[in-house]
Design a protein around this motif. Structure first.
Motif, PDB file in Angstrom:
ATOM      1  N   THR A  78       0.711  -1.369  -0.194  1.00 58.49           N
ATOM      2  CA  THR A  78       0.143   0.094   0.104  1.00 58.49           C
ATOM      3  C   THR A  78       1.052   1.451  -0.011  1.00 58.49           C
ATOM      4  N   PHE A  79       2.205   1.193  -0.282  1.00 60.49           N
ATOM      5  CA  PHE A  79       3.090   2.131  -0.320  1.00 60.49           C
ATOM      6  C   PHE A  79       3.238   2.616  -1.725  1.00 60.49           C
ATOM      7  N   VAL A  80       2.650   4.048  -1.933  1.00 63.86           N
ATOM      8  CA  VAL A  80       2.625   4.542  -3.335  1.00 63.86           C
ATOM      9  C   VAL A  80       3.858   5.451  -3.432  1.00 63.86           C
ATOM     10  N   ALA A  81       4.818   4.894  -4.282  1.00 66.32           N
ATOM     11  CA  ALA A  81       5.872   5.840  -4.776  1.00 66.32           C
ATOM     12  C   ALA A  81       6.491   5.365  -6.090  1.00 66.32           C
ATOM     13  N   PRO A  82       6.943   6.450  -6.722  1.00 66.60           N
ATOM     14  CA  PRO A  82       7.576   5.946  -8.015  1.00 66.60           C
ATOM     15  C   PRO A  82       8.873   5.227  -8.021  1.00 66.60           C
ATOM     16  N   CYS A  83       8.967   4.270  -8.803  1.00 66.99           N
ATOM     17  CA  CYS A  83      10.002   3.553  -9.054  1.00 66.99           C
ATOM     18  C   CYS A  83      11.307   4.492  -8.907  1.00 66.99           C
ATOM     19  N   PRO A  84      12.188   3.977  -8.243  1.00 68.94           N
ATOM     20  CA  PRO A  84      13.555   4.611  -7.915  1.00 68.94           C
ATOM     21  C   PRO A  84      14.328   4.865  -9.282  1.00 68.94           C
ATOM     22  N   LEU A  85      14.119   3.938 -10.214  1.00 72.17           N
ATOM     23  CA  LEU A  85      15.054   4.009 -11.528  1.00 72.17           C
ATOM     24  C   LEU A  85      14.427   4.844 -12.460  1.00 72.17           C
ATOM     25  N   LEU A  86      13.370   5.568 -12.072  1.00 69.34           N
ATOM     26  CA  LEU A  86      12.728   6.450 -13.110  1.00 69.34           C
ATOM     27  C   LEU A  86      13.407   7.541 -13.193  1.00 69.34           C
ATOM     28  N   GLY A  87      14.042   7.998 -14.699  1.00 70.26           N
ATOM     29  CA  GLY A  87      14.752   9.237 -14.634  1.00 70.26           C
ATOM     30  C   GLY A  87      13.875  10.697 -14.591  1.00 70.26           C
ATOM     31  N   GLU A  88      14.459  11.593 -14.908  1.00 67.84           N
ATOM     32  CA  GLU A  88      13.913  13.006 -14.767  1.00 67.84           C
ATOM     33  C   GLU A  88      12.444  13.050 -15.704  1.00 67.84           C
ATOM     34  N   ASN A  89      12.815  12.441 -16.709  1.00 68.44           N
ATOM     35  CA  ASN A  89      11.711  12.290 -17.524  1.00 68.44           C
ATOM     36  C   ASN A  89      10.534  11.352 -17.501  1.00 68.44           C
ATOM     37  N   GLN A  90      10.588  10.631 -16.413  1.00 64.62           N
ATOM     38  CA  GLN A  90       9.716   9.760 -15.608  1.00 64.62           C
ATOM     39  C   GLN A  90       9.740   8.689 -16.806  1.00 64.62           C
ATOM     40  N   ALA A  91      10.693   8.433 -17.500  1.00 65.83           N
ATOM     41  CA  ALA A  91      11.159   7.097 -18.291  1.00 65.83           C
ATOM     42  C   ALA A  91      12.133   6.182 -17.668  1.00 65.83           C
ATOM     43  N   CYS A  92      12.127   4.928 -17.709  1.00 61.81           N
ATOM     44  CA  CYS A  92      13.020   4.001 -17.043  1.00 61.81           C
ATOM     45  C   CYS A  92      14.317   4.172 -17.455  1.00 61.81           C
ATOM     46  N   SER A  93      15.241   4.354 -16.515  1.00 64.43           N
ATOM     47  CA  SER A  93      16.464   4.661 -16.783  1.00 64.43           C
ATOM     48  C   SER A  93      17.555   3.524 -16.819  1.00 64.43           C
ATOM     49  N   VAL A  94      16.943   2.496 -16.812  1.00 60.29           N
ATOM     50  CA  VAL A  94      17.453   1.082 -16.966  1.00 60.29           C
ATOM     51  C   VAL A  94      16.932   0.377 -18.058  1.00 60.29           C
ATOM     52  N   TYR A  95      16.229   0.847 -18.856  1.00 55.99           N
ATOM     53  CA  TYR A  95      15.352   0.114 -19.839  1.00 55.99           C
ATOM     54  C   TYR A  95      16.018  -1.231 -20.561  1.00 55.99           C
ATOM     55  N   ASP A  96      17.130  -1.003 -20.658  1.00 55.45           N
ATOM     56  CA  ASP A  96      17.801  -2.258 -21.345  1.00 55.45           C
ATOM     57  C   ASP A  96      18.020  -3.378 -20.564  1.00 55.45           C
ATOM     58  N   VAL A  97      18.167  -2.868 -19.356  1.00 47.22           N
ATOM     59  CA  VAL A  97      18.295  -4.118 -18.272  1.00 47.22           C
ATOM     60  C   VAL A  97      17.401  -4.295 -16.987  1.00 47.22           C
ATOM     61  N   ARG A  98      15.961  -3.640 -17.552  1.00 42.67           N
ATOM     62  CA  ARG A  98      15.077  -3.712 -16.692  1.00 42.67           C
ATOM     63  C   ARG A  98      14.721  -4.871 -16.181  1.00 42.67           C
ATOM     64  N   PRO A  99      13.892  -5.179 -14.981  1.00 44.71           N
ATOM     65  CA  PRO A  99      13.626  -6.459 -14.663  1.00 44.71           C
ATOM     66  C   PRO A  99      12.551  -6.938 -15.411  1.00 44.71           C
ATOM     67  N   ILE A 100      12.393  -8.500 -15.148  1.00 45.59           N
ATOM     68  CA  ILE A 100      11.060  -9.194 -15.945  1.00 45.59           C
ATOM     69  C   ILE A 100      10.135  -8.772 -15.643  1.00 45.59           C
ATOM     70  N   ALA A 101       9.739  -8.217 -14.211  1.00 47.65           N
ATOM     71  CA  ALA A 101       8.498  -7.775 -13.887  1.00 47.65           C
ATOM     72  C   ALA A 101       8.202  -6.579 -14.636  1.00 47.65           C
ATOM     73  N   CYS A 102       9.163  -5.773 -15.178  1.00 44.74           N
ATOM     74  CA  CYS A 102       8.862  -4.637 -15.823  1.00 44.74           C
ATOM     75  C   CYS A 102       8.676  -4.900 -17.351  1.00 44.74           C
TER      76      CYS A 102
END
Length: 96
Positions: A44-68
């Motif tokens: 129930t803790f709402v917070a954006p992913c710590p890996l989101l960049g300034e533009n709110q896009a995934c900053s590790v897209y090429d190595v993102r977890p399987i869940a993502c």
């Protein structure tokens, strides 16, 4: 959605961040917000992913977890309500 990461995925992400020369201090500070939370509290803790960049896009897209890699949405408003308002709506069955 709540996304977890496996130990091997975390190591791959860490290596990626190291090789890119990225400052990881802000990322670690954001990730620490959930460190001491129980399993139930994290749900129930709402917070954006710590890996989101300034533009709110995934900053590790090429190595993102399987869940993502497997997350998809056909209804952004439904996802917003489910995440921010904890509406409890079943995203997977919607629109079928």
């Amino acid at each position: 959605m709540w996304v977890s990461v496996t130990a091997p995925e975390a190591l791959i992400i860490a290596a990626h961040l190291r090789s890119s020369g990225r400052d990881t201090k802000p990322l670690l500070e954001r990730a620490a917000r959930t460190r001491d939370l129980s399993f139930d509290a994290r749900a129930t803790f709402v917070a954006p992913c710590p890996l989101l960049g300034e533009n709110q896009a995934c900053s590790v897209y090429d190595v993102r977890p399987i869940a993502c890699r497997t997350a998809t949405s056909t209804d952004a408003e439904l996802c917003r309500r489910s995440y921010l308002e904890l509406s409890g709506e079943d995203i997977r069955k919607r629109g079928r």
